[in-house]
Scaffold this motif. Structure first.
Motif, PDB file in Angstrom:
ATOM      1  N   ASP A  51      22.915  18.494  40.626  1.00 41.86           N
ATOM      2  CA  ASP A  51      22.719  18.002  39.260  1.00 41.86           C
ATOM      3  C   ASP A  51      21.290  18.272  38.790  1.00 41.86           C
ATOM      4  N   LEU A  52      20.328  18.008  39.661  1.00 46.52           N
ATOM      5  CA  LEU A  52      18.928  18.243  39.319  1.00 46.52           C
ATOM      6  C   LEU A  52      18.672  19.726  39.064  1.00 46.52           C
ATOM      7  N   GLN A  53      19.284  20.583  39.863  1.00 43.35           N
ATOM      8  CA  GLN A  53      19.126  22.024  39.664  1.00 43.35           C
ATOM      9  C   GLN A  53      19.736  22.459  38.333  1.00 43.35           C
ATOM     10  N   ARG A  54      20.864  21.869  37.975  1.00 39.14           N
ATOM     11  CA  ARG A  54      21.517  22.185  36.706  1.00 39.14           C
ATOM     12  C   ARG A  54      20.623  21.761  35.532  1.00 39.14           C
ATOM     13  N   VAL A  55      20.040  20.566  35.632  1.00 38.00           N
ATOM     14  CA  VAL A  55      19.136  20.077  34.586  1.00 38.00           C
ATOM     15  C   VAL A  55      17.903  20.985  34.496  1.00 38.00           C
ATOM     16  N   TRP A  56      17.342  21.343  35.654  1.00 35.23           N
ATOM     17  CA  TRP A  56      16.165  22.219  35.681  1.00 35.23           C
ATOM     18  C   TRP A  56      16.478  23.555  35.000  1.00 35.23           C
ATOM     19  N   LYS A  57      17.641  24.136  35.307  1.00 35.64           N
ATOM     20  CA  LYS A  57      18.049  25.413  34.719  1.00 35.64           C
ATOM     21  C   LYS A  57      18.189  25.278  33.202  1.00 35.64           C
ATOM     22  N   GLY A  58      18.786  24.181  32.756  1.00 38.78           N
ATOM     23  CA  GLY A  58      18.921  23.943  31.322  1.00 38.78           C
ATOM     24  C   GLY A  58      17.571  23.821  30.638  1.00 38.78           C
ATOM     25  N   CYS A  59      16.637  23.143  31.300  1.00 39.44           N
ATOM     26  CA  CYS A  59      15.285  22.998  30.749  1.00 39.44           C
ATOM     27  C   CYS A  59      14.577  24.343  30.686  1.00 39.44           C
ATOM     28  N   GLU A  60      14.745  25.158  31.708  1.00 38.04           N
ATOM     29  CA  GLU A  60      14.141  26.491  31.702  1.00 38.04           C
ATOM     30  C   GLU A  60      14.712  27.348  30.581  1.00 38.04           C
ATOM     31  N   ASP A  61      16.030  27.297  30.399  1.00 40.52           N
ATOM     32  CA  ASP A  61      16.674  28.075  29.341  1.00 40.52           C
ATOM     33  C   ASP A  61      16.180  27.642  27.960  1.00 40.52           C
ATOM     34  N   LEU A  62      16.087  26.340  27.740  1.00 42.15           N
ATOM     35  CA  LEU A  62      15.631  25.835  26.451  1.00 42.15           C
ATOM     36  C   LEU A  62      14.157  26.178  26.227  1.00 42.15           C
ATOM     37  N   SER A  63      13.355  26.093  27.280  1.00 40.39           N
ATOM     38  CA  SER A  63      11.936  26.473  27.179  1.00 40.39           C
ATOM     39  C   SER A  63      11.804  27.944  26.819  1.00 40.39           C
ATOM     40  N   ASP A  64      12.654  28.767  27.398  1.00 42.55           N
ATOM     41  CA  ASP A  64      12.637  30.192  27.084  1.00 42.55           C
ATOM     42  C   ASP A  64      13.001  30.422  25.616  1.00 42.55           C
ATOM     43  N   SER A  65      13.963  29.680  25.120  1.00 42.08           N
ATOM     44  CA  SER A  65      14.348  29.803  23.706  1.00 42.08           C
ATOM     45  C   SER A  65      13.190  29.435  22.789  1.00 42.08           C
ATOM     46  N   ILE A  66      12.441  28.405  23.165  1.00 49.28           N
ATOM     47  CA  ILE A  66      11.273  28.012  22.377  1.00 49.28           C
ATOM     48  C   ILE A  66      10.214  29.106  22.438  1.00 49.28           C
TER      49      ILE A  66
END
Length: 89
Positions: A51-66
């Motif tokens: 779950d933590l890895q999934r959240v981390w990946k989502g945060c990385e993807d959103l950071s990349d979009s920004i």
């Protein structure tokens, strides 16, 4: 008239010194924030490592979009306010 004495141990900070200190402070703040965030998810919400890895990946993807300019932090805050009623200050 007395001459002002200069502290012999004083080293004037250069612009590069200030930029380095600022970057180090930002990195420390980010590290602290992530540590708190993931500890709460693990301890209080029962997240497992997957779950933590999934959240981390989502945060990385959103950071990349920004970073690419697809959205801004202001956009995210506005969406959270409108859709979830979460007003982050």
């Amino acid at each position: 008239m007395k001459k002002k004495r200069v502290n012999p141990r004083r080293k004037p900070a250069t612009y590069a010194d200030i930029c380095t200190a600022k970057k180090q402070a930002q990195e420390k703040a980010i590290e602290l924030t992530w540590s708190i965030f993931f500890t709460v998810l693990r301890d209080k919400e029962g997240y497992e490592i997957e779950d933590l890895q999934r959240v981390w990946k989502g945060c990385e993807d959103l950071s990349d979009s920004i970073a690419r300019g697809y959205c801004t932090v202001a956009d995210l805050r506005q969406i959270l306010k409108e859709e979830a009623g979460a007003n982050l200050k």
